[in-house]
Design a protein around this motif. Structure first.
Motif, PDB file in Angstrom:
ATOM      1  N   LYS A  20       0.832  -1.198   0.000  1.00 54.41           N
ATOM      2  CA  LYS A  20       0.000   0.000   0.000  1.00 54.41           C
ATOM      3  C   LYS A  20       0.868   1.250   0.000  1.00 54.41           C
ATOM      4  O   LYS A  20       0.601   2.210  -0.711  1.00 54.41           O
ATOM      5  CB  LYS A  20      -0.901  -0.036   1.238  1.00 54.41           C
ATOM      6  N   TRP A  21       1.957   1.223   0.788  1.00 57.13           N
ATOM      7  CA  TRP A  21       2.807   2.411   0.888  1.00 57.13           C
ATOM      8  C   TRP A  21       3.824   2.495  -0.248  1.00 57.13           C
ATOM      9  O   TRP A  21       4.172   3.563  -0.708  1.00 57.13           O
ATOM     10  CB  TRP A  21       3.529   2.441   2.223  1.00 57.13           C
ATOM     11  N   LEU A  22       4.305   1.335  -0.682  1.00 51.26           N
ATOM     12  CA  LEU A  22       5.356   1.373  -1.700  1.00 51.26           C
ATOM     13  C   LEU A  22       4.798   1.768  -3.065  1.00 51.26           C
ATOM     14  O   LEU A  22       5.555   2.126  -3.960  1.00 51.26           O
ATOM     15  CB  LEU A  22       6.059   0.017  -1.811  1.00 51.26           C
ATOM     16  N   SER A  23       3.476   1.699  -3.231  1.00 52.27           N
ATOM     17  CA  SER A  23       2.908   2.145  -4.501  1.00 52.27           C
ATOM     18  C   SER A  23       2.906   3.672  -4.576  1.00 52.27           C
ATOM     19  O   SER A  23       2.495   4.249  -5.561  1.00 52.27           O
ATOM     20  CB  SER A  23       1.493   1.592  -4.676  1.00 52.27           C
ATOM     21  N   MET A  24       3.347   4.320  -3.486  1.00 51.80           N
ATOM     22  CA  MET A  24       3.467   5.783  -3.508  1.00 51.80           C
ATOM     23  C   MET A  24       4.940   6.161  -3.315  1.00 51.80           C
ATOM     24  O   MET A  24       5.815   5.357  -3.569  1.00 51.80           O
ATOM     25  CB  MET A  24       2.581   6.377  -2.416  1.00 51.80           C
ATOM     26  N   GLN A  25       5.179   7.393  -2.877  1.00 43.87           N
ATOM     27  CA  GLN A  25       6.557   7.871  -2.770  1.00 43.87           C
ATOM     28  C   GLN A  25       6.953   8.088  -1.309  1.00 43.87           C
ATOM     29  O   GLN A  25       6.792   9.175  -0.786  1.00 43.87           O
ATOM     30  CB  GLN A  25       6.701   9.198  -3.516  1.00 43.87           C
ATOM     31  N   PRO A  26       7.475   7.061  -0.638  1.00 47.95           N
ATOM     32  CA  PRO A  26       7.831   7.261   0.767  1.00 47.95           C
ATOM     33  C   PRO A  26       9.081   8.130   0.933  1.00 47.95           C
ATOM     34  O   PRO A  26      10.008   8.053   0.115  1.00 47.95           O
ATOM     35  CB  PRO A  26       8.094   5.836   1.268  1.00 47.95           C
ATOM     36  N   ARG A  27       9.071   8.994   1.933  1.00 49.12           N
ATOM     37  CA  ARG A  27      10.295   9.710   2.306  1.00 49.12           C
ATOM     38  C   ARG A  27      10.742   9.274   3.702  1.00 49.12           C
ATOM     39  O   ARG A  27      11.919   9.109   3.957  1.00 49.12           O
ATOM     40  CB  ARG A  27      10.038  11.222   2.296  1.00 49.12           C
ATOM     41  N   VAL A  28       9.749   9.120   4.570  1.00 48.96           N
ATOM     42  CA  VAL A  28      10.042   8.657   5.922  1.00 48.96           C
ATOM     43  C   VAL A  28       9.051   7.554   6.238  1.00 48.96           C
ATOM     44  O   VAL A  28       7.852   7.723   6.054  1.00 48.96           O
ATOM     45  CB  VAL A  28       9.847   9.794   6.953  1.00 48.96           C
ATOM     46  N   MET A  29       9.553   6.393   6.676  1.00 52.95           N
ATOM     47  CA  MET A  29       8.617   5.317   7.008  1.00 52.95           C
ATOM     48  C   MET A  29       8.822   4.829   8.422  1.00 52.95           C
ATOM     49  O   MET A  29       9.942   4.544   8.841  1.00 52.95           O
ATOM     50  CB  MET A  29       8.765   4.152   6.029  1.00 52.95           C
ATOM     51  N   PHE A  30       7.720   4.743   9.148  1.00 49.82           N
ATOM     52  CA  PHE A  30       7.740   4.136  10.468  1.00 49.82           C
ATOM     53  C   PHE A  30       7.235   2.704  10.345  1.00 49.82           C
ATOM     54  O   PHE A  30       6.146   2.476   9.813  1.00 49.82           O
ATOM     55  CB  PHE A  30       6.827   4.908  11.432  1.00 49.82           C
ATOM     56  N   PHE A  31       8.012   1.759  10.825  1.00 50.72           N
ATOM     57  CA  PHE A  31       7.566   0.367  10.888  1.00 50.72           C
ATOM     58  C   PHE A  31       7.350   0.042  12.356  1.00 50.72           C
ATOM     59  O   PHE A  31       8.301   0.070  13.126  1.00 50.72           O
ATOM     60  CB  PHE A  31       8.634  -0.579  10.333  1.00 50.72           C
ATOM     61  N   ASP A  32       6.119  -0.236  12.751  1.00 55.23           N
ATOM     62  CA  ASP A  32       5.862  -0.568  14.143  1.00 55.23           C
ATOM     63  C   ASP A  32       5.741  -2.085  14.273  1.00 55.23           C
ATOM     64  O   ASP A  32       4.772  -2.672  13.812  1.00 55.23           O
ATOM     65  CB  ASP A  32       4.579   0.130  14.619  1.00 55.23           C
ATOM     66  N   GLU A  33       6.739  -2.691  14.892  1.00 58.20           N
ATOM     67  CA  GLU A  33       6.801  -4.153  15.044  1.00 58.20           C
ATOM     68  C   GLU A  33       6.513  -4.847  13.706  1.00 58.20           C
ATOM     69  O   GLU A  33       5.550  -5.610  13.576  1.00 58.20           O
ATOM     70  CB  GLU A  33       5.793  -4.631  16.098  1.00 58.20           C
ATOM     71  N   PRO A  34       7.369  -4.616  12.713  1.00 57.54           N
ATOM     72  CA  PRO A  34       7.038  -5.083  11.351  1.00 57.54           C
ATOM     73  C   PRO A  34       6.987  -6.596  11.206  1.00 57.54           C
ATOM     74  O   PRO A  34       6.364  -7.079  10.273  1.00 57.54           O
ATOM     75  CB  PRO A  34       8.169  -4.503  10.498  1.00 57.54           C
ATOM     76  N   THR A  35       7.604  -7.346  12.102  1.00 52.96           N
ATOM     77  CA  THR A  35       7.631  -8.799  11.887  1.00 52.96           C
ATOM     78  C   THR A  35       6.896  -9.561  12.974  1.00 52.96           C
ATOM     79  O   THR A  35       7.067 -10.758  13.111  1.00 52.96           O
ATOM     80  CB  THR A  35       9.077  -9.322  11.817  1.00 52.96           C
ATOM     81  N   ARG A  36       6.049  -8.860  13.720  1.00 52.83           N
ATOM     82  CA  ARG A  36       5.301  -9.572  14.762  1.00 52.83           C
ATOM     83  C   ARG A  36       4.342 -10.557  14.122  1.00 52.83           C
ATOM     84  O   ARG A  36       3.594 -10.222  13.218  1.00 52.83           O
ATOM     85  CB  ARG A  36       4.537  -8.561  15.601  1.00 52.83           C
ATOM     86  N   GLY A  37       4.383 -11.805  14.608  1.00 56.25           N
ATOM     87  CA  GLY A  37       3.469 -12.815  14.093  1.00 56.25           C
ATOM     88  C   GLY A  37       3.757 -13.218  12.658  1.00 56.25           C
ATOM     89  O   GLY A  37       2.881 -13.687  11.949  1.00 56.25           O
TER      90      GLY A  37
END
Lengths: 508, 352
Positions: free
Chosen positions: A412-429
């Motif tokens: 969803k986010w990579l289809s746009m233009q990220p400059r700053v990305m917050f990943f909150d517990e990206p690999t939980r579960g």
């Protein structure tokens, strides 16, 4: 030594792909305070859930009063006198104290009418509250009580079922200093009455004060036991850590570029009296470590406009940006992968395609009408790029595995233009394979110049993936570690609020 | 057309055919056109109700809106001799305004839709009765709005204009709901408002717009009903009509939990309700059973839909079981863990 109340022997609990508990043994004596410590994910809560009868162990036996059990049911655990005081309290705020203490075991009057005997329940609760030094009455609504007072209600509930062991999971995480001291007094009093307490906490100072014995868990195993006279901060931390995690790191292709995102004096609604200062450069992955509840998620939510900040400033490439809503944040290229993907990341009942394009749909529409082909193209592109394993982009997101769901949120986010990305517990579960894919994607993004903040409670992940680590403690950043200083010891020190200087001295 | 709509369409055909066989008068042109007119009248505002229901809300105020806007409309035309285009404009804007107020209360002030629109139901009805001192308002012998009247209650090539208007509105709203960005947002907000917010969607705007559209369509319906009955008695005009709309939407596949439903479904739901009413008359079933028949059919319809969905979900759960990740071996998931500890034994299955 005193009488053994119960014993867990050789307890293992495995989930597909994960060994949550591996041959753990634990016993509790009558009238002792047993400290149980370990990092996030060491297996403490799982162990306590086995003890409480909520989950069945895969292997091992539980001995209580001379009988052996393969597993306990919740009722058996309660009958054996095992009671919990929860971290997130399980009380009914709309009921009064007495009703909460007797919930599910209401005293009745009126014979067949089965009316609730409020008077009797209140009369029985009064002496319990007096014993705990509570200054509220049994007919007080729980809604009107502070967190510390609610804890006393939970303890009163435990006493009312003649608990012999009370398990307290992070009981002081939301208490003030004086409330904490009062709780420790209550624990001392329980102990004097022959009631045992299992005290789970990250706050080693409290463990030092109240524990008679400390058991340390790491990666689902018992790694050591410390007796009262062998207790020290250093000894406990040494046992809690003990792996070399730096080897996992993938170096960035080039050094971080100038510019990036600066968070200056940001005040979040969760900690209105604290300020957060944090900088992340384009091209770097900044790990954001800290104990659960240290304010990391609040920071990300504030920066993304979910809970607008109460003060302070966010700058991107030295230009202040206004973030009052998620829409503002998205317009600035600030994206958030939320902690709970099912609740906040995805609309589970919508197809993958619609989830991928949900945030950017206007880009694939003319005069507000969605262009089907354009939308499908973008969704397919993301599915391919992120190697999301699905037969069709029209499948509902709910049918995917955790790792693939997480990738849909990422798409969803990579289809746009990220400059700053917050990943909150990206690999939980998320399973191991998808984990490393997500790490690789984060690195790829960083190498493309995105500034990445990765919130994680998984020490392996924080140390293995980050280029720098910022550690939060009670609402503000307590220190930032550069790679040479990376160690579990240093991260933990900062997480429990020791000064950064101490870390500098301890760093190799 | 999905399965649900197909099923509903089939049900409609079967019921019509059976009724037609028992009493051929059911299929006479006069009766069919009469039904088409009623479907048009009741379908227009059911569309708006459907949009509100898709947001997860409800609009109980429609019937009272008809009464309030209706007496104002007639008063403007008769007492104040306002030109009909202006009176029409006032009624439409009035509907939009009432919808906007309700939308504002629901989104900005976070009030529950049921309560907001229930209060609307009471207030608008009261205002209409007070405004007219409870007396019926009707057109005199003059032709204050002959043009508008002939549009609202006329027909083209035999087909009632109300029905034609419904088809046009259904096409427009169908585009809006099923093809436009707004429609996508509406479903997303209805299913998971939080995830929609995390995707940068202005959820308040999306929800409020649904109430505004519903209010606007209520304005249109007011005019249609006024010319259908030619008078408005403020204490009974439009009574219970919001329930017809809710029934049609639910029958048409809208879930009161939000996020589900379609324009076609709502139209079919409205049609089915009108056919049922007509069938009660035509088959000589006592008129007093009218509501009971409607209630029974809705109950059975929703029950059947429920069972089918549960079966589908069970199938999906079985398919998903193999790939479901462990709930959590990590203590990091504090949110789940402590609650689980106290969970009833019956609930532990999803953790083990």
């Amino acid at each position: 030594m005193a009488e053994t109340l119960f014993e867990l022997a050789g307890i293992s609990k495995s989930y597909p792909g994960v060994m949550a508990l591996d041959d753990v043994s634990l016993h509790v004596y009558r009238g002792e305070v047993l400290g149980l410590i370990g990092e996030n994910g060491a297996g403490k809560s799982t162990l306590m859930r086995v003890l409480g009868g909520v989950i069945a162990p895969t292997k091992g036996v539980i001995r209580i009063g001379g009988t052996e059990h393969d597993r306990l049911t919740v009722n058996e655990a309660t009958q054996a006198g095992i009671a919990f005081v929860h971290q997130e309290l399980n009380l009914f705020e709309n009921l009064d104290v007495a009703a909460n203490v007797f919930i599910g075991r209401e005293r009745l009057v009126g014979g067949p009418l089965k009316l609730v005997d409020d008077a009797q329940m209140r009369a029985r609760v009064t002496p319990l509250l007096e014993r705990l030094g509570a200054d509220f009455t049994p007919d007080t609504l729980v809604d009107n009580l502070s967190i510390a007072e609610r804890q006393l209600v939970e303890i009163a509930k435990a006493l009312s079922i003649d608990a012999r062991v009370i398990i307290m999971d992070e009981p002081t995480s939301s208490l003030t200093i004086s409330e904490t001291e009062r709780l420790l007094d209550v624990i001392a009093d329980l102990k004097a009455h022959g009631i045992s307490v299992i005290y789970i906490s990250h706050r080693l100072g409290e463990i030092m004060t109240c524990a008679d014995r400390v058991v340390v868990l790491r990666d689902g195993r018992t790694v050591g036991e410390l007796a009262r006279d062998g207790l020290s901060h250093a000894a406990m931390i040494r046992l809690m850590i003990g792996r070399d995690l730096k080897a996992l790191h993938t170096a960035p292709k080039r050094p971080p570029q100038p510019g990036g995102c600066d968070i200056v004096g940001l005040v979040t609604s969760a900690f209105p009296d604290r300020q957060v200062d944090l900088s992340v450069r384009h091209g770097e992955i900044l790990g954001l470590a800290g104990l659960v509840g240290a304010g990391r998620t609040s920071l990300a939510r504030a920066a993304f406009g979910i809970d607008p900040p109460l003060g302070g400033e966010i700058r991107i490439d030295d230009a202040p940006v206004e973030v009052a809503t998620p829409r503002d944040a998205i317009r600035q290229g600030i994206y958030l992968m939320p902690e709970d993907r099912k609740k906040s990341g995805l609309v589970l009942e919508l197809p993958i395609r619609e989830n991928v394009t949900l945030a950017s749909l206007l880009n694939y529409a003319r005069m507000w009408l969605v262009s089907g082909p354009a939308e499908r193209k973008v969704a397919k592109e993301q599915v391919r790029r992120l190697s999301i394993k699905v037969p069709s982009i029209d499948m509902e997101a709910v049918t995917l595995s955790g790792g693939n769901q997480q990738k849909v949120v990422l798409g969803k986010w990579l289809s746009m233009q990220p400059r700053v990305m917050f990943f909150d517990e990206p690999t939980r579960g998320v399973d191991v394979g998808a984990k490393s894919e997500i790490y690789a994607l984060m690195r790829e993004l960083a190498d493309k110049g995105v500034a990445i903040v990765m919130i994680s409670s998984d020490m392996e992940e924080v140390i293995g993936v980050s280029d720098r680590i910022a550690v939060m403690h009670e609402g503000s950043v307590s220190g930032v570690l550069e790679r040479p200083q990376f160690s579990e010891y240093n991260v933990l020190q900062l997480a429990i609020g020791q000064t950064p200087e101490a870390v500098e001295a301890a760093a190799p | 057309m999905n399965k649900k709509e197909l099923g509903l369409g089939l049900l409609l055909l079967v019921i019509s055919a059976v009724t037609g066989v028992i009493n051929p008068a059911f299929l006479s042109l006069v009766n069919l056109l009469n039904m088409a007119n009623l479907i048009g009248l009741f379908g227009v505002f059911a569309l708006g109700e459907g949009l509100v229901i898709i947001t997860g809300g409800i609009d109980l105020s429609l019937g009272s809106m008809f009464a309030l806007l209706g007496v104002v409309f007639i008063d403007l035309l008769t007492t104040y001799q306002v030109p009909w285009p202006l009176a029409l404009l006032v009624v439409l804007l009035g509907g939009l305004l009432l919808g906007a107020i309700q939308g504002f209360l629901v989104t900005r002030l976070k009030m529950q839709p049921f309560i907001v629109t229930l209060c609307g139901l009471l207030i608008y009805r009261g205002a209409a009765r007070y405004y007219t001192s409870d007396s019926t308002r009707g057109f005199g012998y003059g032709d204050e709005a002959a043009t508008l009247s002939s549009i609202a209650s006329g027909h083209v090539a035999g087909i009632p204009n109300t029905f034609i208007l419904l088809i046009i509105l259904a096409l427009v709203l169908g585009m809006l709901l099923h093809r436009s960005v707004y429609g996508r947002w509406l479903y997303a907000v209805g299913k998971n408002e939080e995830a929609a917010r995390f995707s940068g969607i202005n959820t308040n705007m999306v929800i409020a717009t649904a109430y505004i559209i519903s209010g606007g369509l209520a304005g249109v319906s007011t005019v249609l009903f006024v010319f259908y009955t030619n008078s408005v008695s403020p204490s009974s005009f439009g009574n219970f009509y919001e329930l017809y709309a809710i029934a049609a939407a639910v029958l048409g596949g809208c879930s009161l939990r939000g996020g589900e439903g379609s324009i076609l479904g709502i139209v079919l739901g409205t049609a089915l309700l009108q056919v049922l009413q007509n069938l009660v008359n035509i088959l000589g079933i006592p008129n007093s059973l009218n509501f009971a028949v409607m209630g029974t059919v809705i109950l059975i319809g929703v029950l059947a839909d429920h069972q089918l969905q549960a079966r589908r979900r069970r199938k999906m759960a079985l398919a998903g079981l193999a790939r479901t990740a462990p709930r959590s071996a990590f203590e990091g998931q504090q949110g789940a863990a402590p609650r689980g500890v106290d969970a009833l034994p019956a609930r532990t299955g999803d953790q083990a």
